[in-house]
Design an enzyme around this catalytic site. Structure first.
Site, PDB file in Angstrom:
ATOM      1  N   CYS A   1     -93.563 -38.214 -47.492  1.00  0.00           N
ATOM      2  CA  CYS A   1     -93.085 -37.963 -48.856  1.00  0.00           C
ATOM      3  C   CYS A   1     -92.929 -36.484 -49.196  1.00  0.00           C
ATOM      4  O   CYS A   1     -92.523 -36.148 -50.305  1.00  0.00           O
ATOM      5  CB  CYS A   1     -93.997 -38.671 -49.847  1.00  0.00           C
ATOM      6  SG  CYS A   1     -93.954 -40.446 -49.575  1.00  0.00           S
TER       7      CYS A   1
ATOM      8  N   HIS B   1     -96.916 -34.038 -58.169  1.00  0.00           N
ATOM      9  CA  HIS B   1     -96.546 -35.145 -57.279  1.00  0.00           C
ATOM     10  C   HIS B   1     -96.815 -36.450 -58.035  1.00  0.00           C
ATOM     11  O   HIS B   1     -95.994 -37.349 -58.014  1.00  0.00           O
ATOM     12  CB  HIS B   1     -97.356 -35.041 -55.990  1.00  0.00           C
ATOM     13  CG  HIS B   1     -96.960 -36.035 -54.959  1.00  0.00           C
ATOM     14  ND1 HIS B   1     -95.674 -36.127 -54.474  1.00  0.00           N
ATOM     15  CD2 HIS B   1     -97.667 -37.000 -54.312  1.00  0.00           C
ATOM     16  CE1 HIS B   1     -95.611 -37.113 -53.574  1.00  0.00           C
ATOM     17  NE2 HIS B   1     -96.803 -37.656 -53.469  1.00  0.00           N
TER      18      HIS B   1
ATOM     19  N   HIS C   1     -91.115 -43.452 -57.179  1.00  0.00           N
ATOM     20  CA  HIS C   1     -91.446 -42.473 -56.138  1.00  0.00           C
ATOM     21  C   HIS C   1     -90.325 -42.518 -55.096  1.00  0.00           C
ATOM     22  O   HIS C   1     -90.214 -43.481 -54.347  1.00  0.00           O
ATOM     23  CB  HIS C   1     -92.801 -42.823 -55.525  1.00  0.00           C
ATOM     24  CG  HIS C   1     -93.283 -41.814 -54.528  1.00  0.00           C
ATOM     25  ND1 HIS C   1     -92.542 -40.707 -54.156  1.00  0.00           N
ATOM     26  CD2 HIS C   1     -94.434 -41.739 -53.814  1.00  0.00           C
ATOM     27  CE1 HIS C   1     -93.222 -40.002 -53.268  1.00  0.00           C
ATOM     28  NE2 HIS C   1     -94.372 -40.607 -53.043  1.00  0.00           N
TER      29      HIS C   1
END
Lengths: 184, 399, 85
Positions: free
Chosen positions: B159, B292, B327
């Site tokens: 990620c 994040h 996400h």
């Protein structure tokens, strides 16, 4: 930039700094043999996918060649690896757990390894490296291109040395590691 | 402080818009793009997701690609974002052989592979898709649509992939290896990683609530974003408008666990600290942090701790934009970097949607729409493997 | 019960790749995590899959695992009471 140590592993060959190790096994069994004869005492090895096993044993041989291992936390060493097949073997392995709707049990342990950079994380965890880690996918094992990419990593002034190089695996019996320890 | 790296173009595609203009309107209007699964064919309808609101066919149509062509959703979204970035930076096809392209992706062409996996084994009907499975191939396909780049490289650090693509490109410019590098990432939702994240038990069946006491996991999203990074020399020579400055960045390893973040946020702390050090910017000068903030119990505690360690009692306003987009995994680093640039240019703090209740040991995110003049923004992207990266994006000010 | 405990030990060894271990090496009362077998959070998730796959028990909340995976014996008792296959 200077290469201090180098480790090469293929399914039937292990070479540390130009010298072949005398091992009898082939393929994934060879990786286990390296683990048992030269490393040991890290049972997590058996949970890893083939790419991680390969990266783990290769980095262990490399760091044993360097010597003076103390496992103290450090941030001056980066781990930057390259390959062509990303996490192909782990992808296939995990896909087999979700392929059949009658037998559908996605495996978390298998899924984790579908990220090729888990191997750089495993090496960092083992050695307490808090510096840069990265994983880059390129067309072929082009050492010039790899060195070019590694040289820019020294832009980070904290980084004094890098475990870098090629780490590719297409299935349990087909893999190649050509990694080195490099200083600025 | 070293020579600045300029950002001269951006392109972004996500659940909240197909370009910067739409994204800005949705961010300021506070509308989430997360909803029920529409485009991905799966039985897992219980999980809200942030899908890009176009089918593959509609994307191909917009891009002028024939319906018979072999494409993957990751590449198509990438092309839409790259098109916008190239146009804004006034880059023409003749310039591409001098320009590098670095794209972050992990899933690659998995959307097609999983559709045709059985066919691969049983017959040759879809064997052409095997060649597009590789992550590397998705980047090549995206680049090829526009022409021949000097080089195409794929970053794959889960990620944080797109953030690390940005860092690699910036280092290349700093070394003088390139004048212009286009960097970012693209990733579509697949059953492959939807089931994988579900097996890790970190998907919420409700809209995600980062930094909230009731948070219970993340929602997956998809999208792509690219930034045109350019040396000062080149940007001046071309006389192109400078959108923002990449003034610092850090990549550090949490060295704790394959998937879990350390309780004290060691990697996140080091990454943010390094980004500020490179830029020579003090903690008190940071105006906003785009966290994040995935909404998992673990990430949000760990990231909060990292912020508390670095900023003490003066934590800048912070929020996660993941309730807007879901996400977007490998693409999140560049998608959120573009959101930060929009915030710098338009002077506002993006809201942390779905927040209602303070968590233990955590930060209190921005939860009311706020106009604010912003100079420096930290943008975090963390990946499994303990791969933590942080970017410092700054407003461009004419000297 | 002893039979289930033995079978469970075998299944755990296989599912978690506990190489070099035999069912005899595992103390049924010892903790599976931390000091005991040294398992981690991914192993816990894998045990949740094992319970669903082999015994038809579906856990919704990973935190439930903390109680159930205290030891092989506790796990076996839970399976005994809740198994659907």
């Amino acid at each position: 930039m200077m290469i201090l140590h180098r480790v090469y592993i293929s399914p039937d060959k292990v070479i540390v700094n130009g010298k072949a190790l005398e091992l009898t096994e082939k393929g994934s069994a060879l990786l286990t043999q390296i683990y048992r004869s030269h490393i040991g005492n890290y049972p997590k090895f058996f949970k890893m996918d083939t790419l991680c096993k390969l990266g783990f044993v290769a980095s262990e041989l490399l760091l044993n060649a360097e010597g003076n291992r103390n496992f103290e936390p450090r941030e001056d060493r980066a781990v930057i690896l390259f390959n062509r097949s990303a996490s192909l073997q782990a992808d296939t392995n995990y896909q087999s757990t979700i392929q059949d709707s009658e037998n559908f049990f996605p495996s978390p342990a298998a899924f984790v390894y579908t990220l090729p950079n888990i191997v750089t994380g495993e090496i960092a965890i083992r050695n307490k490296y808090f510096g840069e880690t990265s994983f880059i996918v390129i067309e072929e094992n082009d050492e010039k291109l790899i060195e070019q990419n590694l040289s820019v990593a020294f832009q980070d002034t904290d980084t004094k040395s890098i475990i870098g190089g090629w780490l590719d695996c297409t299935d349990e019996e087909n893999f190649e590691a050509n990694i080195f320890l490099m200083e600025k | 402080m070293t020579a600045p790296i300029y950002i001269t173009g951006c392109g972004v595609v996500s659940a909240i818009g197909l370009n910067q203009k739409e994204s800005l309107e949705t961010l300021m209007g506070e509308h989430s793009g997360v909803g029920q699964l529409t485009y991905l064919k799966t039985e897992h309808k219980e999980f809200p997701v942030g899908e890009v609101k176009l089918s593959d066919a509609e994307m191909r149509n917009r891009l002028g690609i024939s319906d018979n062509a072999i494409t993957t959703r990751t590449a198509l979204m990438g092309m839409l974002a790259l098109d916008e970035a190239l146009k804004q930076a006034e880059i023409t096809p003749e310039m591409l052989p001098e320009i590098g392209f670095i794209s972050g992706t992990t899933v690659g062409g998995m959307d097609m592979s999983e559709q045709f996996y059985l066919d691969y084994i049983n017959n040759d009907a879809h064997k052409e898709y095997i060649s597009v499975h590789d992550c590397g191939n998705c980047s090549e396909m995206t680049a090829k649509h526009f022409g021949d780049f000097a080089f195409v490289t794929t970053l794959s650090t889960a990620c944080s992939s797109a953030a690390n693509a940005i860092i690699l490109g910036a280092n290349m410019i700093r070394c003088g290896e390139a004048e212009i590098v286009i960097v970012g990432g693209s990733e579509c939702i697949t059953k492959f990683h939807l089931n994988g994240f579900n097996s890790l038990m970190i998907l919420d069946t409700k809209p995600c609530r980062p930094f909230d006491a009731t948070r219970n996991g993340l929602n997956l999203g998809e999208g792509a974003a690219y930034l045109v990074l350019e040396s000062e020399k080149s940007a001046k020579k071309r006389n192109v408008k400078i959108q923002a400055v990449l003034s610092g960045y850090g990549n550090a390893c949490d060295a704790f666990h394959q998937t879990a973040s350390s309780p004290d946020g060691e990697g996140a702390y080091r990454a943010m600290k390094e980004a500020l050090e490179i830029a020579g910017v003090k903690t008190t000068e940071v105006d906003y942090i785009n966290a994040h903030g995935t909404g998992t119990p673990n990430n949000d505690v760990s990231e909060s701790q990292a912020m508390m360690r670095l900023f003490g009692n003066n934590i800048p306003p912070a929020s996660s934009t993941k309730p807007f987009t879901g996400h977007t995994t490998s693409a999140s680093g560049s998608i959120e970097a573009v959101f930060c640039i929009l915030a710098l240019q338009n002077g506002f703090l993006p809201v942390n949607l779905n927040y209602s209740q303070a968590m233990d040991d955590g930060i209190i995110p921005v939860h009311q729409s706020t106009k604010k003049d912003l100079k420096h923004i930290l943008c975090n992207a963390f990946g499994f493997g303990g791969n933590d990266s942080s970017l410092l994006l700054s407003k461009f000010e004419q000297k | 019960m002893d039979e289930l405990i033995y079978k469970l030990k075998q299944e755990i060894i296989e599912a978690l790749n506990l190489e070099d271990m035999t069912p005899e090496d595992i103390d049924e009362n010892a903790s599976l995590f931390g000091e005991g077998l040294g398992l981690d959070s991914i192993d816990a998730l894998e045990l949740i899959v094992l319970m669903e796959k082999n015994y038809g028990i579906k856990l919704q909340d990973p935190n439930q695992g903390k109680e159930i995976f205290k030891s092989v014996k506790v796990m076996a008792e839970f399976i005994q009471q809740n198994r659907t296959k």
